[in-house]
Enzyme design. Structure first.
Site, PDB file in Angstrom:
ATOM      1  CG  ASP A  64      -1.941   1.493   1.205  1.00 11.12           C
ATOM      2  OD1 ASP A  64      -1.333   2.032   0.771  1.00 11.12           O
ATOM      3  OD2 ASP A  64      -2.881   0.954   2.167  1.00 11.12           O
ATOM      4  CD  GLU A  72      26.306   4.379   8.163  1.00 12.93           C
ATOM      5  OE1 GLU A  72      26.277   3.111   8.504  1.00 12.93           O
ATOM      6  OE2 GLU A  72      25.624   4.660   8.711  1.00 12.93           O
ATOM      7  CB  CYS A 115      22.903   7.337  11.042  1.00 16.33           C
ATOM      8  SG  CYS A 115      22.753   6.229  10.504  1.00 16.33           S
ATOM      9  CB  THR A 140      14.377   3.215   5.020  1.00 15.52           C
ATOM     10  OG1 THR A 140      14.983   2.257   5.761  1.00 15.52           O
ATOM     11  CG2 THR A 140      13.315   3.032   5.790  1.00 15.52           C
ATOM     12  CB  SER A 185      17.663  -0.582  14.038  1.00 16.57           C
ATOM     13  OG  SER A 185      16.055   0.585  13.422  1.00 16.57           O
ATOM     14  CG  HIS A 213      20.155  10.046  12.536  1.00 16.11           C
ATOM     15  ND1 HIS A 213      20.261  10.065  10.768  1.00 16.11           N
ATOM     16  CD2 HIS A 213      19.795   8.078  12.511  1.00 16.11           C
ATOM     17  CE1 HIS A 213      20.214   9.054  10.277  1.00 16.11           C
ATOM     18  NE2 HIS A 213      20.280   7.833  11.296  1.00 16.11           N
ATOM     19  CE  LYS A 256       8.245   5.102  14.403  1.00 16.21           C
ATOM     20  NZ  LYS A 256       7.282   3.992  14.777  1.00 16.21           N
ATOM     21  CG  ASN A 279      18.831   7.247   6.124  1.00 15.96           C
ATOM     22  OD1 ASN A 279      19.509   8.267   6.800  1.00 15.96           O
ATOM     23  ND2 ASN A 279      18.777   5.627   7.012  1.00 15.96           N
ATOM     24  CB  SER A 294      22.839   1.584  13.947  1.00 13.59           C
ATOM     25  OG  SER A 294      21.701   1.987  13.920  1.00 13.59           O
TER      26      SER A 294
HETATM   27  N1  CAA Z   1      -0.822   3.419   6.019  1.00 14.61           N
HETATM   28  C1  CAA Z   1      -0.597   4.122   6.762  1.00 14.61           C
HETATM   29  N2  CAA Z   1       0.858   3.820   7.684  1.00 14.61           N
HETATM   30  C2  CAA Z   1       1.288   2.080   7.401  1.00 14.61           C
HETATM   31  C3  CAA Z   1       0.515   1.319   6.500  1.00 14.61           C
HETATM   32  C4  CAA Z   1      -0.900   1.822   5.213  1.00 14.61           C
HETATM   33  N3  CAA Z   1      -1.167   1.204   4.727  1.00 14.61           N
HETATM   34  N4  CAA Z   1       0.816  -0.099   6.624  1.00 14.61           N
HETATM   35  C5  CAA Z   1       1.719   0.113   7.663  1.00 14.61           C
HETATM   36  N5  CAA Z   1       1.883   1.220   8.361  1.00 14.61           N
HETATM   37  C6  CAA Z   1       2.164   2.196   9.006  1.00 14.61           C
HETATM   38  C7  CAA Z   1       2.856   1.296  10.228  1.00 14.61           C
HETATM   39  O1  CAA Z   1       2.004   1.375  11.462  1.00 14.61           O
HETATM   40  C8  CAA Z   1       4.359   1.701  11.206  1.00 14.61           C
HETATM   41  O2  CAA Z   1       4.398   2.464  11.939  1.00 14.61           O
HETATM   42  P1  CAA Z   1       3.985   2.479  13.612  1.00 14.61           P
HETATM   43  O3  CAA Z   1       6.022   2.878  13.384  1.00 14.61           O
HETATM   44  O4  CAA Z   1       4.215   4.389  13.982  1.00 14.61           O
HETATM   45  O5  CAA Z   1       3.748   1.725  14.103  1.00 14.61           O
HETATM   46  C9  CAA Z   1       5.123   1.667   9.830  1.00 14.61           C
HETATM   47  O6  CAA Z   1       3.922   2.776   8.674  1.00 14.61           O
HETATM   48  C10 CAA Z   1       6.534   1.165   8.862  1.00 14.61           C
HETATM   49  O7  CAA Z   1       5.279  -0.235   9.271  1.00 14.61           O
HETATM   50  P2  CAA Z   1       6.232  -1.112   9.649  1.00 14.61           P
HETATM   51  O8  CAA Z   1       6.764  -1.266  11.256  1.00 14.61           O
HETATM   52  O9  CAA Z   1       4.864  -2.581   9.278  1.00 14.61           O
HETATM   53  O10 CAA Z   1       7.624  -1.231   8.425  1.00 14.61           O
HETATM   54  P3  CAA Z   1       8.486  -3.154   8.211  1.00 14.61           P
HETATM   55  O11 CAA Z   1       8.391  -3.646   9.762  1.00 14.61           O
HETATM   56  O12 CAA Z   1       7.965  -3.218   6.808  1.00 14.61           O
HETATM   57  O13 CAA Z   1       9.853  -2.145   8.670  1.00 14.61           O
HETATM   58  C11 CAA Z   1      11.226  -0.550   9.654  1.00 14.61           C
HETATM   59  C12 CAA Z   1       9.611  -0.467   9.155  1.00 14.61           C
HETATM   60  C13 CAA Z   1      11.956  -1.055  10.308  1.00 14.61           C
HETATM   61  C14 CAA Z   1      11.277   1.316   9.839  1.00 14.61           C
HETATM   62  C15 CAA Z   1      12.218  -0.852   7.457  1.00 14.61           C
HETATM   63  O14 CAA Z   1      12.397  -0.141   7.233  1.00 14.61           O
HETATM   64  C16 CAA Z   1      14.063  -1.288   8.402  1.00 14.61           C
HETATM   65  O15 CAA Z   1      14.476  -1.442   9.014  1.00 14.61           O
HETATM   66  N6  CAA Z   1      14.385   0.380   8.109  1.00 14.61           N
HETATM   67  C17 CAA Z   1      16.002   0.281   8.213  1.00 14.61           C
HETATM   68  C18 CAA Z   1      16.552   0.354   9.191  1.00 14.61           C
HETATM   69  C19 CAA Z   1      16.384   2.058   9.633  1.00 14.61           C
HETATM   70  O16 CAA Z   1      15.630   3.124   9.716  1.00 14.61           O
HETATM   71  N7  CAA Z   1      15.534   2.349  11.399  1.00 14.61           N
HETATM   72  C20 CAA Z   1      16.057   3.025  12.200  1.00 14.61           C
HETATM   73  C21 CAA Z   1      16.735   3.880  13.358  1.00 14.61           C
HETATM   74  S1  CAA Z   1      17.972   2.775  13.006  1.00 14.61           S
HETATM   75  C22 CAA Z   1      19.130   4.263  13.007  1.00 14.61           C
HETATM   76  O17 CAA Z   1      17.968   6.025  12.584  1.00 14.61           O
HETATM   77  C23 CAA Z   1      19.960   4.018  12.109  1.00 14.61           C
HETATM   78  C24 CAA Z   1      19.927   4.411  10.546  1.00 14.61           C
HETATM   79  O18 CAA Z   1      19.975   5.498  10.124  1.00 14.61           O
HETATM   80  C25 CAA Z   1      20.535   3.388   9.586  1.00 14.61           C
END
Ligand code: CAA
Length: 395
Positions: free
Chosen positions: A28, A78, A110, A151, A200, A232, A241, A272, A305
């Site tokens: 979606d 990195e 980062c 991301t 993370s 960040h 958040k 990112n 991280s």
């Molecule tokens: N409409 C609106 N919102 C929706 C939706 C829809 N149809 N479907 C899902 N969402 C929302 C979810 O509710 C969720 O929001 P909340 O967290 O507020 O609940 C959001 O969209 C993401 O959905 P999921 O959590 O289900 O997504 P995912 O499991 O596929 O992955 C992620 C999300 C974990 C961020 C993934 O993209 C990822 O692993 N990214 C890389 C790691 C990362 O960015 N980590 C961040 C912290 S670490 C850091 O900051 C250092 C760095 O730069 C890496």
């Protein structure tokens, strides 16, 4: 008073639309655009890496500056191109910086950009007549079809730290947090990062909480005295958040997170950029906030991280708007070429030879500097012959 005197960022001339990516992945589109909070995502062509992006950002940042006053270049990344040679040495050469300059690379995921800023502040505190060029550049790669794919992104930021800050003064009070965790990492033999995504996010928020307490213990400003915030942004909804968590931890009623919107605009379009992300957000805040922010206090949170976090703050300087590159940044983002998903996938899969053979790269479009090719395991950088066109060289 020490702080940022000038700041500029660069991102490649190619991007994809997140709705198109969602469609291609059977997701979606609201998940990427609302849940993760990204509209488009920068794509680095084969002839753009952290060195060329950094040189493009730094050249714009240094416009009009007497380069002989730059005595240090700190390059945070990195996604470095060599285990030994600092990426900043190539940039030093491309920009014609003085031989008397020291150049080094800094790494902690980062958080590297913030750590480089703090090293620069320390250098200028000891030698107030010196100017330090700080660069943060990264290409965020997780892999096609992975949860991390939406991301990704690519970009570089460059800023000059000096005792004559014209944009923002940075205060010395800082809160740090370090903990040995495996939430995101990239072994030397891998091109894509490994990540425990949900963990993370939890670590980011835990680090923010600890940094806030450490910042308060270091004599930092009370939260009520911070007018704006930059976080960040691995993806922009992470900032929401973070904002909610920070106010909860500080035991103050959580304000409307819409106040963060100006600090998210560029990041929503770029994705990112790891170490550069916080400072691209700072550019966005300064350039997209309609009111004059002079005198306002800005709280900044960097997270890398692994993990290291840092919270600190600054004060916006009077007449700062005269020294921003808003028009250049708007123009850079407005003139990008949107790739189809198959073009993006082809660009993603391309690799430089690793056997020492020579490859001359076809020239994509973008800023003045690019990677011309590779020979005998040596990367060769130079100026683009043209800065317009749309040849990504993915055919
Ligand atoms: N409409 C609106 N919102 C929706 C939706 C829809 N149809 N479907 C899902 N969402 C929302 C979810 O509710 C969720 O929001 P909340 O967290 O507020 O609940 C959001 O969209 C993401 O959905 P999921 O959590 O289900 O997504 P995912 O499991 O596929 O992955 C992620 C999300 C974990 C961020 C993934 O993209 C990822 O692993 N990214 C890389 C790691 C990362 O960015 N980590 C961040 C912290 S670490 C850091 O900051 C250092 C760095 O730069 C890496």
């Amino acid at each position: 008073m020490i702080g940022i005197e000038r700041i500029s960022f660069y991102t490649p001339a190619y991007a994809i639309d997140m709705r198109a990516l969602a469609k291609a992945r059977g997701v979606d589109p609201a998940k990427y655009c609302v849940g993760i909070g990204q509209d488009t995502m920068a794509v680095a062509p084969i002839d753009e890496d952290v060195v060329s992006m950094a040189a493009n950002a730094a050249q714009q940042c240094l416009e009009g500056l007497d380069k002989t006053t730059v005595d240090t270049v700190i390059f945070a990344t990195e996604t470095g191109v060599d285990q030994s040679k600092a990426a900043g040495v190539y940039v030093h050469s491309l920009l014609g910086l003085p031989g008397s300059c020291q150049v080094y690379e800094m790494k902690q995921a980062c958080c590297g950009g913030s750590l480089a800023l703090h090293a620069a502040l320390d250098r200028v505190a000891r030698r107030p007549e010196k100017q330090v060029l700080v660069i943060a550049a990264d290409v965020a790669r997780y892999g096609l079809g992975t949860a991390g794919e939406p991301t990704q992104g690519a970009g570089a930021v460059a800023f000059v730290v000096s005792a004559q800050p014209r944009i923002i003064e940075i205060f010395p009070q800082t809160g740090y947090f370090t903990q040995d965790v495996m939430d995101f990492w990239r072994p030397n033999y891998m091109e894509e990062a490994l990540v425990d995504g949900k963990f993370s996010v939890r670590m980011y928020l835990r680090a923010l909480e600890s940094c806030w307490h450490a910042y308060a213990a270091d004599g930092g400003l009370p939260i009520q005295d911070l007018d704006r915030f930059c976080y960040h942004q691995p993806f922009t909804t992470m900032a929401y958040k973070a904002h909610r968590r920070l106010f909860t931890v500080a035991d103050v009623e959580v304000p409307d997170v819409d106040v963060l919107a100006p600090s998210l605009r560029y990041n929503r379009l770029i994705g990112n950029t790891y170490g550069a992300s916080l400072f691209i957000s700072l550019c966005s805040l300064l350039e997209q906030t309609p009111v004059d922010m002079a005198g306002e206090h800005v709280g900044l949170f960097g997270y890398g991280s692994g993990c290291v976090g840092t919270f600190y703050a600054g004060r916006v300087i009077r007449n700062y708007r005269a020294h921003l590159k808003r028009e250049e940044h708007e123009c850079l983002l407005a003139n990008r070429c949107l790739l189809s998903i198959s073009e993006y996938e082809a660009a993603f899969r391309r690799r430089l030879p690793i056997d020492g053979s020579m490859q001359v790269l076809e020239e994509s479009c973008g800023g003045p500097f690019h990677l011309e090719g590779i020979e005998n395991h040596k990367r060769i950088y130079g100026r683009r012959r043209r800065e317009a066109g749309a040849n990504l060289g993915v055919a």
